[in-house]
Design a protein around this motif. Sequence first.
Motif, short mmCIF file in Angstrom:
data_model
loop_
_atom_site.label_atom_id
_atom_site.label_comp_id
_atom_site.label_asym_id
_atom_site.label_seq_id
_atom_site.Cartn_x
_atom_site.Cartn_y
_atom_site.Cartn_z
N HIS A 4 38.67 21.87 -6.96
CA HIS A 4 37.95 20.78 -6.30
C HIS A 4 37.53 19.76 -7.35
CE1 HIS A 4 37.84 23.19 -2.63
NE2 HIS A 4 37.46 24.23 -3.39
N SER B 160 31.00 11.22 -4.16
CA SER B 160 30.69 12.62 -3.90
C SER B 160 31.80 13.34 -3.15
CB SER B 160 29.38 12.72 -3.10
OG SER B 160 28.32 12.17 -3.83
N GLN B 161 32.66 12.56 -2.54
CA GLN B 161 33.78 13.19 -1.85
C GLN B 161 34.67 13.93 -2.84
OE1 GLN B 161 35.75 10.11 0.35
NE2 GLN B 161 34.05 9.80 1.78
N ARG B 162 35.24 15.04 -2.38
CA ARG B 162 36.01 15.88 -3.28
C ARG B 162 37.47 15.91 -2.86
NH1 ARG B 162 33.35 19.29 -6.66
NH2 ARG B 162 31.06 19.23 -6.56
N THR C 26 40.79 18.29 -3.15
CA THR C 26 41.15 19.69 -3.42
C THR C 26 42.61 19.77 -3.83
OG1 THR C 26 39.57 20.46 -1.77
CG2 THR C 26 41.30 21.99 -2.44
N HIS D 297 27.99 6.29 -3.86
CA HIS D 297 27.66 7.70 -4.03
C HIS D 297 28.38 8.54 -2.98
CE1 HIS D 297 25.39 11.22 -5.12
NE2 HIS D 297 24.99 11.38 -3.84
N SER E 38 35.85 15.85 -7.84
CA SER E 38 35.16 14.74 -7.19
C SER E 38 35.79 13.41 -7.59
CB SER E 38 33.68 14.76 -7.58
OG SER E 38 33.55 14.46 -8.94
N ASN E 39 35.49 12.41 -6.72
CA ASN E 39 36.00 11.06 -7.03
C ASN E 39 35.38 10.50 -8.30
OD1 ASN E 39 37.70 11.03 -4.82
ND2 ASN E 39 36.18 10.06 -3.45
N TYR E 40 34.12 10.90 -8.58
CA TYR E 40 33.50 10.48 -9.84
C TYR E 40 34.34 10.92 -11.03
CZ TYR E 40 29.07 9.04 -7.73
OH TYR E 40 28.11 8.39 -7.02
#
Length: 347
Positions: A77, A58-60, A62, A54, A79-81
Amino acid sequence: MATYRRKDTRNIQVIRERNTSMYHKSGWQKFKEGWYLFWSEVGRQLRLLFTKIHEKGSQRLTIMVVPHSEKKTINIHISNYFLFFTTVLLVAMVITSMYTISENAQANKQVVILRQLDNHNRTQISEYKSSIESLSERFYNFKSDIGTVISGVSSEKNLQQLDPIEIKEESKSSVAKGVKNLEQMQFELDVIRENVKRLGKYVIDHKRLLREMPSRYPLQMRGRLTSKYGPRVDPVYKWKIENHPGIDLAVIPGTPILAAADGTVRMAEYHGGYGLVVEIQHKYGISTRYAHMMRFGPGIYPGAQVKQGQVIGYVGTTGKSTGYHLHYEVRIGGETVNPLPYATMLE
Protein backbone atom coordinates in the motif's frame (compact mmCIF):
# COMPACT_ATOMS: atom_id res chain seq x y z
CA MET A 1 -50.07 34.23 3.50
CA ALA A 2 -50.43 37.24 5.80
CA THR A 3 -47.96 35.76 8.23
CA TYR A 4 -45.27 35.41 5.63
CA ARG A 5 -45.87 38.90 4.47
CA ARG A 6 -45.46 40.13 8.06
CA LYS A 7 -42.13 38.32 8.34
CA ASP A 8 -40.85 39.67 5.02
CA THR A 9 -41.81 43.12 6.09
CA ARG A 10 -39.88 42.72 9.32
CA ASN A 11 -36.76 41.35 7.51
CA ILE A 12 -36.80 44.19 5.08
CA GLN A 13 -37.04 46.61 7.98
CA VAL A 14 -34.09 44.94 9.77
CA ILE A 15 -31.96 45.07 6.61
CA ARG A 16 -32.83 48.68 6.15
CA GLU A 17 -31.83 49.41 9.74
CA ARG A 18 -28.51 47.59 9.25
CA ASN A 19 -27.81 49.46 6.04
CA THR A 20 -28.71 52.66 7.76
CA SER A 21 -26.28 51.86 10.58
CA MET A 22 -23.53 50.99 8.05
CA TYR A 23 -23.91 54.35 6.45
CA HIS A 24 -23.19 55.88 9.81
CA LYS A 25 -19.84 53.92 10.11
CA SER A 26 -16.52 55.67 9.40
CA GLY A 27 -14.39 54.92 6.33
CA TRP A 28 -11.65 53.28 8.45
CA GLN A 29 -14.18 50.89 10.02
CA LYS A 30 -15.54 50.01 6.63
CA PHE A 31 -11.96 49.32 5.37
CA LYS A 32 -11.17 47.10 8.38
CA GLU A 33 -14.34 45.11 7.96
CA GLY A 34 -13.74 44.67 4.23
CA TRP A 35 -10.11 43.64 4.84
CA TYR A 36 -11.18 41.16 7.51
CA LEU A 37 -13.81 39.65 5.24
CA PHE A 38 -11.25 39.36 2.39
CA TRP A 39 -8.66 37.49 4.44
CA SER A 40 -11.36 35.35 6.03
CA GLU A 41 -12.40 34.28 2.55
CA VAL A 42 -8.77 33.62 1.56
CA GLY A 43 -8.25 31.48 4.67
CA ARG A 44 -11.43 29.57 4.00
CA GLN A 45 -10.38 28.83 0.41
CA LEU A 46 -6.91 27.71 1.58
CA ARG A 47 -8.43 25.41 4.16
CA LEU A 48 -10.65 23.90 1.49
CA LEU A 49 -7.62 23.45 -0.78
CA PHE A 50 -5.51 21.80 1.94
CA THR A 51 -8.43 19.59 2.82
CA LYS A 52 -8.74 18.39 -0.78
CA ILE A 53 -4.97 17.89 -1.02
CA HIS A 54 -4.95 15.91 2.19
CA GLU A 55 -7.87 13.78 0.96
CA LYS A 56 -6.08 13.05 -2.31
CA GLY A 57 -2.71 12.49 -0.61
CA SER A 58 -4.21 10.18 1.97
CA GLN A 59 -5.62 7.93 -0.68
CA ARG A 60 -3.63 4.74 -1.11
CA LEU A 61 -2.54 2.78 -4.11
CA THR A 62 -2.32 -0.98 -3.66
CA ILE A 63 0.31 -2.91 -5.57
CA MET A 64 -0.21 -6.65 -5.60
CA VAL A 65 2.75 -8.95 -6.16
CA VAL A 66 1.47 -12.37 -7.33
CA PRO A 67 4.18 -15.04 -7.37
CA HIS A 68 4.05 -17.90 -9.92
CA SER A 69 3.98 -20.39 -7.12
CA GLU A 70 1.02 -20.78 -4.85
CA LYS A 71 2.55 -18.66 -2.18
CA LYS A 72 0.72 -15.84 -0.50
CA THR A 73 0.09 -12.71 -2.53
CA ILE A 74 2.01 -9.66 -1.35
CA ASN A 75 0.06 -6.41 -1.11
CA ILE A 76 1.97 -3.08 -0.99
CA HIS A 77 0.00 0.00 0.00
CA ILE A 78 1.49 3.30 -1.16
CA SER A 79 -0.03 6.70 -0.43
CA ASN A 80 -0.28 9.48 -2.98
CA TYR A 81 2.00 11.58 -0.76
CA PHE A 82 4.74 9.00 -1.11
CA LEU A 83 4.26 8.79 -4.90
CA PHE A 84 4.35 12.58 -5.22
CA PHE A 85 7.51 13.11 -3.19
CA THR A 86 9.20 10.11 -4.85
CA THR A 87 8.40 11.56 -8.29
CA VAL A 88 9.73 14.98 -7.29
CA LEU A 89 12.91 13.39 -5.94
CA LEU A 90 13.44 11.36 -9.13
CA VAL A 91 12.89 14.43 -11.32
CA ALA A 92 15.37 16.42 -9.20
CA MET A 93 17.92 13.62 -9.43
CA VAL A 94 17.51 13.41 -13.24
CA ILE A 95 17.91 17.18 -13.63
CA THR A 96 20.94 17.21 -11.31
CA SER A 97 22.53 14.31 -13.21
CA MET A 98 21.98 16.02 -16.57
CA TYR A 99 23.49 19.25 -15.23
CA THR A 100 26.47 17.37 -13.77
CA ILE A 101 27.07 15.51 -17.06
CA SER A 102 26.89 18.79 -18.99
CA GLU A 103 29.32 20.49 -16.59
CA ASN A 104 31.66 17.51 -16.78
CA ALA A 105 31.64 17.69 -20.59
CA GLN A 106 32.43 21.41 -20.45
CA ALA A 107 35.21 20.76 -17.95
CA ASN A 108 36.69 18.10 -20.25
CA LYS A 109 36.65 20.58 -23.13
CA GLN A 110 38.37 23.17 -20.93
CA VAL A 111 41.01 20.61 -19.95
CA VAL A 112 41.71 19.84 -23.62
CA ILE A 113 41.97 23.56 -24.43
CA LEU A 114 44.26 24.15 -21.45
CA ARG A 115 46.51 21.26 -22.49
CA GLN A 116 46.76 22.66 -26.01
CA LEU A 117 47.51 26.11 -24.58
CA ASP A 118 50.13 24.60 -22.26
CA ASN A 119 51.83 22.87 -25.19
CA HIS A 120 51.75 26.11 -27.17
CA ASN A 121 53.23 28.04 -24.23
CA ARG A 122 55.96 25.45 -23.80
CA THR A 123 56.83 25.76 -27.49
CA GLN A 124 56.94 29.54 -27.19
CA ILE A 125 59.10 29.37 -24.08
CA SER A 126 61.52 27.09 -25.92
CA GLU A 127 61.62 29.53 -28.84
CA TYR A 128 62.15 32.47 -26.45
CA LYS A 129 64.95 30.55 -24.77
CA SER A 130 66.69 29.98 -28.12
CA SER A 131 66.17 33.63 -29.05
CA ILE A 132 67.64 34.80 -25.73
CA GLU A 133 70.67 32.55 -26.22
CA SER A 134 71.21 33.92 -29.73
CA LEU A 135 70.67 37.48 -28.54
CA SER A 136 73.07 36.93 -25.66
CA GLU A 137 75.79 35.67 -28.01
CA ARG A 138 75.32 38.56 -30.44
CA PHE A 139 75.14 41.03 -27.56
CA TYR A 140 78.47 39.96 -26.09
CA ASN A 141 80.10 40.01 -29.52
CA PHE A 142 78.82 43.56 -29.87
CA LYS A 143 80.03 44.37 -26.38
CA SER A 144 83.47 43.00 -27.20
CA ASP A 145 83.65 45.07 -30.41
CA ILE A 146 82.62 48.22 -28.56
CA GLY A 147 85.19 47.48 -25.87
CA THR A 148 87.90 47.09 -28.51
CA VAL A 149 86.95 50.40 -30.13
CA ILE A 150 86.88 52.27 -26.83
CA SER A 151 90.12 50.74 -25.59
CA GLY A 152 91.68 51.76 -28.91
CA VAL A 153 90.87 55.43 -28.35
CA SER A 154 91.17 55.55 -24.58
CA SER A 155 93.31 53.86 -21.98
CA GLU A 156 90.47 54.04 -19.48
CA LYS A 157 88.60 50.80 -18.76
CA ASN A 158 85.09 51.85 -19.76
CA LEU A 159 83.09 48.62 -19.96
CA GLN A 160 82.32 46.55 -16.90
CA GLN A 161 83.69 43.06 -17.08
CA LEU A 162 80.58 40.88 -16.75
CA ASP A 163 80.50 37.18 -17.42
CA PRO A 164 78.57 36.07 -20.53
CA ILE A 165 75.00 34.98 -19.94
CA GLU A 166 74.47 31.23 -19.87
CA ILE A 167 70.96 29.74 -19.99
CA LYS A 168 70.83 26.26 -18.48
CA GLU A 169 68.47 23.48 -19.43
CA GLU A 170 64.77 24.18 -19.04
CA SER A 171 63.52 23.82 -15.51
CA LYS A 172 60.62 25.01 -13.41
CA SER A 173 62.20 28.45 -13.10
CA SER A 174 63.42 28.76 -16.70
CA VAL A 175 61.08 31.67 -17.38
CA ALA A 176 62.32 33.53 -14.32
CA LYS A 177 65.92 32.85 -15.39
CA GLY A 178 65.17 34.18 -18.87
CA VAL A 179 63.66 37.35 -17.41
CA LYS A 180 66.65 37.77 -15.11
CA ASN A 181 69.05 37.36 -18.03
CA LEU A 182 67.13 39.93 -20.07
CA GLU A 183 67.30 42.34 -17.12
CA GLN A 184 71.06 41.76 -16.93
CA MET A 185 71.43 42.45 -20.65
CA GLN A 186 69.35 45.61 -20.25
CA PHE A 187 71.66 46.79 -17.47
CA GLU A 188 74.75 46.11 -19.57
CA LEU A 189 73.17 47.87 -22.56
CA ASP A 190 72.71 50.95 -20.37
CA VAL A 191 76.40 50.78 -19.48
CA ILE A 192 77.41 50.37 -23.13
CA ARG A 193 75.08 53.20 -24.17
CA GLU A 194 76.84 55.56 -21.80
CA ASN A 195 80.21 54.50 -23.16
CA VAL A 196 79.01 54.90 -26.74
CA LYS A 197 77.91 58.43 -25.82
CA ARG A 198 81.41 59.07 -24.50
CA LEU A 199 82.86 57.56 -27.65
CA GLY A 200 80.60 59.78 -29.76
CA LYS A 201 81.75 62.83 -27.82
CA TYR A 202 85.34 61.74 -28.35
CA VAL A 203 84.74 61.37 -32.11
CA ILE A 204 83.13 64.82 -32.24
CA ASP A 205 86.06 66.33 -30.34
CA HIS A 206 88.47 64.44 -32.59
CA LYS A 207 86.76 65.75 -35.75
CA ARG A 208 86.80 69.26 -34.34
CA LEU A 209 90.49 68.89 -33.53
CA LEU A 210 91.18 67.67 -37.07
CA ARG A 211 89.35 70.69 -38.47
CA GLU A 212 91.29 73.08 -36.25
CA MET A 213 94.75 71.70 -37.05
CA PRO A 214 96.31 71.14 -40.54
CA SER A 215 95.18 67.58 -41.23
CA ARG A 216 93.84 67.86 -44.82
CA TYR A 217 95.81 67.43 -48.02
CA PRO A 218 96.35 70.99 -49.37
CA LEU A 219 95.45 70.22 -53.02
CA GLN A 220 92.24 69.19 -54.74
CA MET A 221 94.13 66.38 -56.48
CA ARG A 222 97.22 64.36 -55.59
CA GLY A 223 100.55 65.98 -56.54
CA ARG A 224 104.02 64.52 -57.02
CA LEU A 225 106.42 65.13 -54.12
CA THR A 226 109.40 66.82 -55.82
CA SER A 227 111.21 68.13 -52.74
CA LYS A 228 111.10 66.98 -49.14
CA TYR A 229 111.45 68.90 -45.91
CA GLY A 230 115.01 69.55 -44.69
CA PRO A 231 118.45 70.11 -46.25
CA ARG A 232 118.61 70.03 -50.07
CA VAL A 233 120.52 71.40 -53.06
CA ASP A 234 119.13 74.78 -54.08
CA PRO A 235 117.11 74.19 -57.30
CA VAL A 236 118.16 77.59 -58.71
CA TYR A 237 121.66 77.98 -57.28
CA LYS A 238 122.96 74.46 -57.71
CA TRP A 239 126.14 75.06 -55.77
CA LYS A 240 124.36 75.94 -52.56
CA ILE A 241 122.86 73.71 -49.82
CA GLU A 242 119.76 75.14 -48.20
CA ASN A 243 117.29 74.09 -45.56
CA HIS A 244 113.95 73.52 -47.28
CA PRO A 245 111.24 74.68 -44.76
CA GLY A 246 108.38 72.77 -46.42
CA ILE A 247 107.52 70.30 -49.15
CA ASP A 248 106.99 70.85 -52.88
CA LEU A 249 104.04 69.19 -54.62
CA ALA A 250 104.11 69.32 -58.43
CA VAL A 251 100.68 69.28 -60.06
CA ILE A 252 98.77 70.60 -63.07
CA PRO A 253 98.86 74.42 -63.27
CA GLY A 254 95.74 76.07 -61.88
CA THR A 255 94.88 73.18 -59.55
CA PRO A 256 92.86 74.57 -56.59
CA ILE A 257 94.77 74.90 -53.33
CA LEU A 258 92.75 74.05 -50.21
CA ALA A 259 93.03 75.32 -46.62
CA ALA A 260 94.43 72.49 -44.48
CA ALA A 261 92.37 73.61 -41.44
CA ASP A 262 90.02 76.27 -40.12
CA GLY A 263 91.71 79.54 -39.39
CA THR A 264 92.30 83.23 -40.13
CA VAL A 265 94.23 84.56 -43.13
CA ARG A 266 97.25 86.34 -41.69
CA MET A 267 99.03 87.09 -44.99
CA ALA A 268 97.87 87.16 -48.63
CA GLU A 269 100.43 88.98 -50.79
CA TYR A 270 103.48 88.74 -53.02
CA HIS A 271 106.33 87.92 -50.63
CA GLY A 272 109.85 87.69 -52.17
CA GLY A 273 110.90 84.18 -53.19
CA TYR A 274 107.50 82.81 -52.05
CA GLY A 275 105.77 84.71 -54.83
CA LEU A 276 102.04 84.96 -54.23
CA VAL A 277 101.68 83.40 -50.76
CA VAL A 278 98.86 82.86 -48.29
CA GLU A 279 99.53 82.22 -44.60
CA ILE A 280 96.74 81.00 -42.35
CA GLN A 281 96.83 81.15 -38.55
CA HIS A 282 95.20 78.16 -36.87
CA LYS A 283 94.61 77.26 -33.21
CA TYR A 284 97.19 75.88 -30.81
CA GLY A 285 99.93 78.17 -32.21
CA ILE A 286 99.96 76.39 -35.62
CA SER A 287 100.07 78.18 -38.98
CA THR A 288 100.35 77.00 -42.60
CA ARG A 289 101.87 78.72 -45.63
CA TYR A 290 101.01 78.14 -49.34
CA ALA A 291 103.46 79.66 -51.85
CA HIS A 292 104.07 80.18 -55.61
CA MET A 293 100.35 80.67 -56.32
CA MET A 294 99.02 81.73 -59.71
CA ARG A 295 96.29 83.80 -58.00
CA PHE A 296 94.32 83.93 -54.77
CA GLY A 297 90.97 82.30 -54.25
CA PRO A 298 87.76 84.34 -53.88
CA GLY A 299 87.39 86.18 -50.57
CA ILE A 300 91.02 85.62 -49.54
CA TYR A 301 92.52 88.66 -47.82
CA PRO A 302 94.24 89.33 -44.47
CA GLY A 303 91.76 88.82 -41.62
CA ALA A 304 89.37 86.62 -43.64
CA GLN A 305 88.00 83.51 -41.89
CA VAL A 306 88.48 80.28 -43.86
CA LYS A 307 87.19 76.75 -43.38
CA GLN A 308 89.06 73.51 -43.86
CA GLY A 309 88.88 72.49 -47.54
CA GLN A 310 88.05 76.02 -48.77
CA VAL A 311 89.81 77.13 -52.00
CA ILE A 312 92.38 79.78 -51.10
CA GLY A 313 94.35 79.94 -54.38
CA TYR A 314 95.56 78.13 -57.49
CA VAL A 315 98.86 76.42 -58.27
CA GLY A 316 101.33 78.64 -60.12
CA THR A 317 105.06 79.28 -60.40
CA THR A 318 105.49 82.81 -59.01
CA GLY A 319 108.56 83.78 -56.99
CA LYS A 320 111.69 81.64 -56.79
CA SER A 321 110.37 78.62 -58.69
CA THR A 322 111.53 76.34 -61.49
CA GLY A 323 108.05 74.95 -62.38
CA TYR A 324 104.37 74.74 -61.44
CA HIS A 325 104.06 73.40 -57.92
CA LEU A 326 102.79 74.19 -54.42
CA HIS A 327 105.23 74.98 -51.67
CA TYR A 328 103.53 73.96 -48.44
CA GLU A 329 104.76 74.75 -44.91
CA VAL A 330 103.54 73.97 -41.40
CA ARG A 331 104.79 76.18 -38.54
CA ILE A 332 104.35 75.63 -34.79
CA GLY A 333 105.16 78.66 -32.66
CA GLY A 334 106.85 80.25 -35.67
CA GLU A 335 109.18 77.25 -36.22
CA THR A 336 108.77 75.07 -39.29
CA VAL A 337 108.12 71.35 -38.95
CA ASN A 338 107.86 68.56 -41.52
CA PRO A 339 104.37 69.06 -43.05
CA LEU A 340 104.19 65.59 -44.65
CA PRO A 341 102.66 63.81 -41.57
CA TYR A 342 100.04 66.55 -41.32
CA ALA A 343 99.21 66.42 -45.03
CA THR A 344 98.56 62.67 -44.83
CA MET A 345 96.72 62.67 -41.47
CA LEU A 346 93.25 62.07 -42.95
CA GLU A 347 94.30 59.38 -45.42
